[in-house]
Design an enzyme around this catalytic site. Structure first.
Site, PDB file in Angstrom:
ATOM      1  N   LYS A 165     -31.244 -67.015 -44.811  1.00  0.00           N
ATOM      2  CA  LYS A 165     -31.017 -65.635 -45.236  1.00  0.00           C
ATOM      3  C   LYS A 165     -31.999 -65.317 -46.344  1.00  0.00           C
ATOM      4  O   LYS A 165     -31.981 -65.948 -47.399  1.00  0.00           O
ATOM      5  CB  LYS A 165     -29.580 -65.418 -45.712  1.00  0.00           C
ATOM      6  CG  LYS A 165     -29.272 -63.957 -45.967  1.00  0.00           C
ATOM      7  CD  LYS A 165     -27.847 -63.744 -46.426  1.00  0.00           C
ATOM      8  CE  LYS A 165     -27.524 -62.264 -46.477  1.00  0.00           C
ATOM      9  NZ  LYS A 165     -28.497 -61.488 -47.282  1.00  0.00           N
ATOM     10  N   ASP A 211     -33.865 -62.761 -49.111  1.00  0.00           N
ATOM     11  CA  ASP A 211     -33.529 -61.665 -50.016  1.00  0.00           C
ATOM     12  C   ASP A 211     -34.693 -60.684 -50.035  1.00  0.00           C
ATOM     13  O   ASP A 211     -35.559 -60.726 -50.910  1.00  0.00           O
ATOM     14  CB  ASP A 211     -33.264 -62.227 -51.420  1.00  0.00           C
ATOM     15  CG  ASP A 211     -32.554 -61.223 -52.313  1.00  0.00           C
ATOM     16  OD1 ASP A 211     -32.162 -60.164 -51.798  1.00  0.00           O
ATOM     17  OD2 ASP A 211     -32.399 -61.498 -53.506  1.00  0.00           O
ATOM     18  N   GLU A 250     -30.520 -67.680 -50.969  1.00  0.00           N
ATOM     19  CA  GLU A 250     -29.387 -66.760 -50.993  1.00  0.00           C
ATOM     20  C   GLU A 250     -28.276 -67.218 -50.057  1.00  0.00           C
ATOM     21  O   GLU A 250     -27.101 -66.936 -50.286  1.00  0.00           O
ATOM     22  CB  GLU A 250     -29.845 -65.345 -50.615  1.00  0.00           C
ATOM     23  CG  GLU A 250     -28.754 -64.300 -50.799  1.00  0.00           C
ATOM     24  CD  GLU A 250     -29.171 -62.920 -50.332  1.00  0.00           C
ATOM     25  OE1 GLU A 250     -28.453 -61.963 -50.649  1.00  0.00           O
ATOM     26  OE2 GLU A 250     -30.197 -62.801 -49.643  1.00  0.00           O
TER      27      GLU A 250
END
Length: 334
Positions: free
Chosen positions: A46, A48, A189
Site C-alpha cells: 500500500k 502513500d 503504510e
C-alpha cells in the site's frame, strides 16, 4: 485479439469488444481488521500517494484523479512515458508516489506537485514521481474488467514497458501475514489484499482490502482555531466525517504536523471559505475563537486510534488531498 491469443477459451469469452472509454469509475478498497493469508488472494504494497487512472487512445494520453480531475499538467513526465508505449489503446490504474531521501514514500513531498497544472512548472519540479501501475481495465479495443485480477496483471505486465517513471506493482501470492510483517518492519503504510480471481468493479468492494500498519484517513475540514503564542496562521483544524445520513460529524482538532509554510498557505485557503455557522451537527463545544468554513477541503490525518466517543486520539496533519470529494469522506471503522 493477438494479445489475448494465449488465454484459455473461458477467459477469452469474458472479453468484450468495446470502444475506448471516456472514463472508468475506480474500484475502491475496504478497510479490514488484520492481515491474513489465503491462496485465493494476492497482496501488494500500500503506497502513500495519489490514485491516478491513465487513458491512452492513439496519440492522446489523459490522466485523471479518482474524482475525475485532469492531471496532465501535474504529471507531464507520465504522459510522455505512456505516449511512447507500444500499445496505443489502454486504460490502467495505479498510484503516483514521491520518495524522500531515505527511500520512503512521502505524501507530504508529493503534495508539492498537487495543484500544479502548468506543464513547464511541473517539469522543473525537484519532486520526482513514479507511477506504480496495478491494474488494467481496457486493452486493444476490449474491456478487460471481467477478467480475473491475476490475468489482468499478466496482460498489464506483457502489454506495457515499465521504465522510469513507470513501475509495475508487484505482488505476493497468498502469504499476507508474512508480507504485512515485512511492511511493518519497513515502516510502510500497509498492504492491499486483493481477490486473485475477482473482476474490476467500480466503487467500494470487499474484494480489495486495505490492511494498514499506520492508522489514518481522510477527514473534512469544517473550521479552525486562532493561533496561540508566536504561531502564525491558525491553531488547529476542526475535522469530521459524513455519517450514513449525510450529516457532518465532528471528529476532533488537529493541531500538529504543520510546517510554517503550510500554516500560512492553508490559512489563506481557509479564510476564503469562512462561513458564519458551524457545518458540524451537533456544533462542537470549543473554547475561544473558532472560525467555521465551508466543508470543501479534505485533509489526510494520521492518529493513534478512535476514542469511544468517536474522536481522534493524537491526530497529526499529513497533507491536503485533492483527489477525493468532501461528501465522500466517511469514517473508516475497523
Amino acid at each position: 485479439m493477438d494479445r489475448f491469443f494465449g488465454l484459455p477459451e473461458d477467459l477469452q469469452a469474458r472479453l468484450r469488444a468495446a470502444p475506448h472509454p471516456d472514463w472508468v469509475e475506480p474500484m475502491l478498497a475496504t478497510l479490514t481488521d488484520a492481515a491474513f493469508s489465503d491462496p485465493a488472494w494476492l497482496f501488494e504494497r500500500k503506497l502513500d500517494g495519489q490514485r491516478v487512472l491513465a487513458f491512452r487512445n492513439g496519440s492522446e494520453v489523459r490522466l485523471f484523479s479518482r474524482n475525475h480531475n485532469r492531471l496532465n499538467g501535474t504529471y507531464p513526465e507520465l504522459v510522455d512515458a505512456l505516449a511512447t508505449q507500444p500499445a496505443d489503446d489502454f486504460v490502467i490504474d495505479g498510484e503516483v508516489v514521491a520518495f524522500d531521501r531515505h527511500g520512503n514514500a512521502s505524501f507530504s513531498r508529493l503534495q508539492q506537485r498537487f495543484g500544479v497544472t502548468d506543464e513547464a512548472r511541473s517539469r522543473h519540479s525537484r519532486v520526482h514521481v513514479f507511477y506504480y501501475v496495478f491494474d488494467l481495465m481496457h486493452l486493444d479495443g476490449h474491456d478487460t474488467t471481467a477478467l480475473p485480477l491475476r490475468t489482468r496483471k499478466q496482460l498489464l505486465r506483457q502489454g506495457l514497458s515499465f521504465r522510469r517513471p513507470l513501475r509495475y506493482s508487484a505482488h505476493r501470492n497468498g502469504a499476507g501475514e508474512a508480507y504485512f510483517a515485512e511492511a511493518s518492519a519497513k515502516n510502510w503504510e500497509g498492504i492491499m489484499g486483493k481477490r486473485a480471481d475477482g473482476p474490476y468493479v467500480s466503487g467500494r468492494s470487499k474484494d480489495w482490502l486495505k490492511i494498514k500498519h499506520t492508522v489514518g484517513q481522510e477527514l473534512v475540514i469544517g473550521g479552525f482555531t486562532e493561533p496561540g503564542g508566536s504561531r502564525e496562521g491558525f491553531g488547529a483544524l476542526l475535522v469530521g466525517y459524513y455519517d450514513g445520513d449525510g450529516v457532518l460529524r465532528f471528529a476532533g482538532k488537529v493541531g500538529t504536523g504543520y510546517t510554517p509554510a503550510v500554516l500560512l498557505a492553508l490559512t489563506e485557503q481557509l479564510r476564503a471559505l469562512e462561513v458564519p455557522a458551524s457545518p458540524f451537527t451537533p456544533e462542537p463545544a470549543e473554547r475561544g475563537v473558532v472560525h467555521w468554513v465551508r466543508p470543501e477541503l479534505v485533509a489526510e490525518v494520521g492518529f493513534s486510534e478512535w476514542t469511544n466517543d468517536g474522536k481522534l486520539r493524537h491526530p497529526r496533519f499529513k497533507g491536503l488531498r485533492n483527489d477525493k470529494a468532501a461528501w465522500d469522506v466517511v469514517r473508516e471503522a475497523k
